[in-house]
Design a protein around this motif. Sequence first.
Motif, PDB file in Angstrom:
ATOM      1  N   VAL A 274      -6.848   5.087  -6.088  1.00 48.28           N
ATOM      2  CA  VAL A 274      -5.950   4.205  -5.429  1.00 48.28           C
ATOM      3  C   VAL A 274      -4.649   4.179  -5.732  1.00 48.28           C
ATOM      4  CG1 VAL A 274      -5.918   1.723  -4.780  1.00 48.28           C
ATOM      5  CG2 VAL A 274      -7.944   2.406  -5.677  1.00 48.28           C
ATOM      6  N   VAL A 275      -4.003   4.420  -4.403  1.00 45.58           N
ATOM      7  CA  VAL A 275      -2.556   4.805  -4.546  1.00 45.58           C
ATOM      8  C   VAL A 275      -1.670   3.463  -4.295  1.00 45.58           C
ATOM      9  CG1 VAL A 275      -0.328   6.117  -3.922  1.00 45.58           C
ATOM     10  CG2 VAL A 275      -2.641   7.111  -4.283  1.00 45.58           C
ATOM     11  N   GLU A 276      -0.791   2.949  -5.165  1.00 52.45           N
ATOM     12  CA  GLU A 276      -0.141   1.814  -5.015  1.00 52.45           C
ATOM     13  C   GLU A 276       1.479   1.931  -5.396  1.00 52.45           C
ATOM     14  OE1 GLU A 276       2.094  -1.342  -4.156  1.00 52.45           O
ATOM     15  OE2 GLU A 276       0.021  -1.628  -3.374  1.00 52.45           O
ATOM     16  N   ILE A 277       2.398   1.940  -4.441  1.00 55.94           N
ATOM     17  CA  ILE A 277       3.622   2.365  -4.830  1.00 55.94           C
ATOM     18  C   ILE A 277       4.455   1.505  -5.534  1.00 55.94           C
ATOM     19  CG2 ILE A 277       4.756   0.617  -2.891  1.00 55.94           C
ATOM     20  CD1 ILE A 277       6.544   3.348  -2.217  1.00 55.94           C
ATOM     21  N   ASP A 278       4.069   0.215  -5.904  1.00 59.45           N
ATOM     22  CA  ASP A 278       4.830  -0.852  -6.651  1.00 59.45           C
ATOM     23  C   ASP A 278       4.110  -0.948  -8.037  1.00 59.45           C
ATOM     24  OD1 ASP A 278       6.035  -3.011  -7.786  1.00 59.45           O
ATOM     25  OD2 ASP A 278       6.551  -3.611  -5.760  1.00 59.45           O
ATOM     26  N   GLN A 279       4.642  -0.813  -9.249  1.00 60.40           N
ATOM     27  CA  GLN A 279       3.943  -0.902 -10.448  1.00 60.40           C
ATOM     28  C   GLN A 279       3.816  -2.427 -10.743  1.00 60.40           C
ATOM     29  OE1 GLN A 279       2.856   1.535 -12.720  1.00 60.40           O
ATOM     30  NE2 GLN A 279       1.751  -0.346 -13.619  1.00 60.40           N
ATOM     31  N   ALA A 280       4.900  -3.138 -10.354  1.00 54.46           N
ATOM     32  CA  ALA A 280       4.473  -4.543 -10.506  1.00 54.46           C
ATOM     33  C   ALA A 280       3.516  -5.300  -9.673  1.00 54.46           C
ATOM     34  CB  ALA A 280       5.963  -5.303 -10.105  1.00 54.46           C
ATOM     35  N   VAL A 281       3.021  -4.679  -8.515  1.00 56.70           N
ATOM     36  CA  VAL A 281       1.812  -4.992  -7.752  1.00 56.70           C
ATOM     37  C   VAL A 281       0.545  -4.658  -8.573  1.00 56.70           C
ATOM     38  CG1 VAL A 281       0.444  -4.717  -5.631  1.00 56.70           C
ATOM     39  CG2 VAL A 281       2.913  -4.964  -5.515  1.00 56.70           C
ATOM     40  N   ILE A 282       0.562  -3.489  -9.060  1.00 53.14           N
ATOM     41  CA  ILE A 282      -0.670  -3.073 -10.104  1.00 53.14           C
ATOM     42  C   ILE A 282      -0.633  -3.845 -11.329  1.00 53.14           C
ATOM     43  CG2 ILE A 282      -1.383  -1.068 -11.448  1.00 53.14           C
ATOM     44  CD1 ILE A 282       0.133   0.677  -9.735  1.00 53.14           C
ATOM     45  N   ASP A 283       0.522  -4.489 -11.744  1.00 48.47           N
ATOM     46  CA  ASP A 283       0.368  -5.138 -12.907  1.00 48.47           C
ATOM     47  C   ASP A 283      -0.153  -6.556 -12.554  1.00 48.47           C
ATOM     48  OD1 ASP A 283       1.350  -2.876 -14.528  1.00 48.47           O
ATOM     49  OD2 ASP A 283       3.330  -3.727 -14.558  1.00 48.47           O
ATOM     50  N   THR A 284       0.237  -7.159 -11.552  1.00 54.94           N
ATOM     51  CA  THR A 284      -0.409  -8.381 -11.166  1.00 54.94           C
ATOM     52  C   THR A 284      -1.668  -8.300 -10.658  1.00 54.94           C
ATOM     53  OG1 THR A 284       2.124  -8.931 -10.166  1.00 54.94           O
ATOM     54  CG2 THR A 284      -0.088 -10.168  -9.220  1.00 54.94           C
ATOM     55  N   ALA A 285      -2.236  -7.415 -10.090  1.00 56.14           N
ATOM     56  CA  ALA A 285      -3.703  -7.055  -9.674  1.00 56.14           C
ATOM     57  C   ALA A 285      -4.366  -6.924 -11.105  1.00 56.14           C
ATOM     58  CB  ALA A 285      -3.633  -5.990  -8.843  1.00 56.14           C
ATOM     59  N   ARG A 286      -4.027  -6.416 -12.157  1.00 60.32           N
ATOM     60  CA  ARG A 286      -4.695  -6.240 -13.379  1.00 60.32           C
ATOM     61  C   ARG A 286      -4.946  -7.640 -13.927  1.00 60.32           C
ATOM     62  NH1 ARG A 286      -1.932  -0.788 -15.123  1.00 60.32           N
ATOM     63  NH2 ARG A 286      -3.706   0.587 -14.978  1.00 60.32           N
TER      64      ARG A 286
ATOM     65  N   ALA B  75      -7.695   5.749  -1.365  1.00 57.25           N
ATOM     66  CA  ALA B  75      -7.595   4.611  -0.861  1.00 57.25           C
ATOM     67  C   ALA B  75      -5.874   4.346  -0.828  1.00 57.25           C
ATOM     68  CB  ALA B  75      -8.057   3.137  -1.487  1.00 57.25           C
ATOM     69  N   LEU B  76      -5.059   4.201   0.036  1.00 55.96           N
ATOM     70  CA  LEU B  76      -3.636   4.041   0.118  1.00 55.96           C
ATOM     71  C   LEU B  76      -3.566   2.598   0.223  1.00 55.96           C
ATOM     72  CD1 LEU B  76      -2.922   7.117   2.627  1.00 55.96           C
ATOM     73  CD2 LEU B  76      -2.911   7.057   0.143  1.00 55.96           C
ATOM     74  N   GLY B  77      -2.785   1.872  -0.662  1.00 56.43           N
ATOM     75  CA  GLY B  77      -2.425   0.634  -0.696  1.00 56.43           C
ATOM     76  C   GLY B  77      -3.225  -0.287  -1.736  1.00 56.43           C
ATOM     77  N   GLY B  78      -2.471  -0.784  -2.652  1.00 58.36           N
ATOM     78  CA  GLY B  78      -3.381  -1.344  -3.603  1.00 58.36           C
ATOM     79  C   GLY B  78      -3.406  -2.801  -3.469  1.00 58.36           C
ATOM     80  N   GLY B  79      -2.323  -3.623  -3.398  1.00 53.38           N
ATOM     81  CA  GLY B  79      -2.160  -5.061  -3.338  1.00 53.38           C
ATOM     82  C   GLY B  79      -3.200  -5.668  -4.413  1.00 53.38           C
ATOM     83  N   GLY B  80      -4.109  -6.528  -3.797  1.00 50.17           N
ATOM     84  CA  GLY B  80      -5.028  -6.975  -4.727  1.00 50.17           C
ATOM     85  C   GLY B  80      -6.533  -6.192  -4.719  1.00 50.17           C
ATOM     86  N   TYR B  81      -6.237  -5.060  -4.234  1.00 47.73           N
ATOM     87  CA  TYR B  81      -7.646  -4.152  -4.646  1.00 47.73           C
ATOM     88  C   TYR B  81      -8.848  -4.801  -4.111  1.00 47.73           C
ATOM     89  CZ  TYR B  81      -4.065  -1.378  -7.023  1.00 47.73           C
ATOM     90  OH  TYR B  81      -3.087  -0.594  -7.781  1.00 47.73           O
ATOM     91  N   ALA B  82      -8.934  -5.533  -3.065  1.00 46.12           N
ATOM     92  CA  ALA B  82     -10.125  -6.432  -2.503  1.00 46.12           C
ATOM     93  C   ALA B  82     -11.190  -5.345  -2.077  1.00 46.12           C
ATOM     94  CB  ALA B  82      -9.715  -7.035  -1.474  1.00 46.12           C
ATOM     95  N   TRP B  83     -10.953  -4.322  -1.147  1.00 48.68           N
ATOM     96  CA  TRP B  83     -11.822  -3.156  -1.012  1.00 48.68           C
ATOM     97  C   TRP B  83     -12.428  -2.445  -2.157  1.00 48.68           C
ATOM     98  CZ3 TRP B  83     -12.617   2.014   0.132  1.00 48.68           C
ATOM     99  CH2 TRP B  83     -14.089   2.279   0.792  1.00 48.68           C
ATOM    100  N   PRO B  84     -11.514  -1.835  -2.869  1.00 50.99           N
ATOM    101  CA  PRO B  84     -12.024  -1.167  -3.861  1.00 50.99           C
ATOM    102  C   PRO B  84     -12.896  -1.824  -4.849  1.00 50.99           C
ATOM    103  CG  PRO B  84      -9.666  -0.572  -3.520  1.00 50.99           C
ATOM    104  CD  PRO B  84     -10.091  -1.753  -2.884  1.00 50.99           C
ATOM    105  N   LYS B  85     -12.356  -2.935  -5.279  1.00 53.54           N
ATOM    106  CA  LYS B  85     -13.324  -3.640  -6.245  1.00 53.54           C
ATOM    107  C   LYS B  85     -14.951  -3.956  -5.687  1.00 53.54           C
ATOM    108  CE  LYS B  85     -11.154  -7.632  -6.246  1.00 53.54           C
ATOM    109  NZ  LYS B  85     -10.584  -9.173  -6.952  1.00 53.54           N
ATOM    110  N   HIS B  86     -14.782  -4.198  -4.390  1.00 58.68           N
ATOM    111  CA  HIS B  86     -16.208  -4.487  -3.582  1.00 58.68           C
ATOM    112  C   HIS B  86     -16.902  -2.980  -3.701  1.00 58.68           C
ATOM    113  CE1 HIS B  86     -19.189  -4.923  -0.650  1.00 58.68           C
ATOM    114  NE2 HIS B  86     -18.651  -4.213   0.109  1.00 58.68           N
ATOM    115  N   ALA B  87     -16.202  -2.030  -3.171  1.00 56.48           N
ATOM    116  CA  ALA B  87     -17.052  -0.963  -2.929  1.00 56.48           C
ATOM    117  C   ALA B  87     -17.328  -0.164  -4.397  1.00 56.48           C
ATOM    118  CB  ALA B  87     -16.028   0.397  -2.321  1.00 56.48           C
TER     119      ALA B  87
END
Length: 323
Positions: free
Chosen positions: A165-177, A142-154
């Motif tokens: 799941v590849v996300e370019i921004d560590q701040a986005v990963i931390d926020t999603a966690r 999965a390219l693009g994390g954001g809020g990880y909506a579809w990865p969570k579901h699947a």
Amino acid sequence: MEKPAPGARSARHTAGMPRETVGTVVILVLAVAFTASGMGGAHGYAFVLLFAIASVIAIVYLRIDPHIAFTAQGVALVRTRRLADGSLARVLRQGGVYQSATYLDERRFEPVFAYQHAFDVLFDAEDAMREARGHGVRRVLALGGGGYAWPKHALTQRSDLSMDVVEIDQAVIDTARRLFFVGELELLAGERLNLVCADGRAYVEAAPAGAYDAVVNDTFSGQEPVRALATVEAMHAAKACLVPGGIYLTNVVSRAEGEDLSFLRDVAATLSAVFTRVWIVPATDDDLGGEDNYIVIASDGAYGFADAIPFDEAFLGDVLHDA
């Protein structure tokens, strides 16, 4: 109904401001107003007015539960809003658009946006893939994390699925966690989930040949798609990391309130230059989407997708290339 996953109770406690808190603030306002009324004169009324205004601001602030994330692409706002069905959702807004959202109750692993659900069209090809390769969709990039909506579901719906799941921004990963239950997802999925902080294009180009059954692309920079992951060169790299007959899916958004489909046409043309077959599946969100979404699917496999809309050569736009 499926049994709620562990942590549902703590999730409910974060779903906006409790009614008890609102009631407490209201009672406090009335108590202060009653006390201030004894002050008399303009000073007393001014104090009551200022306190009332401050209380309203506090109530609104607590209800939307705002959080600021400083990302590589600028400031992102995470807030809580009430949906049409009365439920609460936490939304991530960046670049003037909603990038992702999550429910705050027992549905927190279910996508809020229609297009995120629409990625499940991938599994319509499982029977044919299983017949051709001996197994269905087991490993996904999965390219693009954001809020990880579809990865969570699947990942919570399919115990046999693994995902990078590849996300370019560590701040986005931390926020999603912290705010989108991805930390809880990591505990539930264990080794089946691998969160990667990297540039998506670079990751695809370095991925081993035949590593994935499917690649799902949901990458945007604000309102704009990530062009580096939409070119014919990027599609050749994506195809190389797929198994024979593997499936590529990407989310494409219209412009000008659905009137401008030029990027959709270009994506379809670009994928047609790399894969034998291309399908377009509409995935519009009438409640939360300002534009029309389409899931564009490409593969060399002989699959069928019931909701795909027909198009011909005349629909195809320009093949996109690296600058």
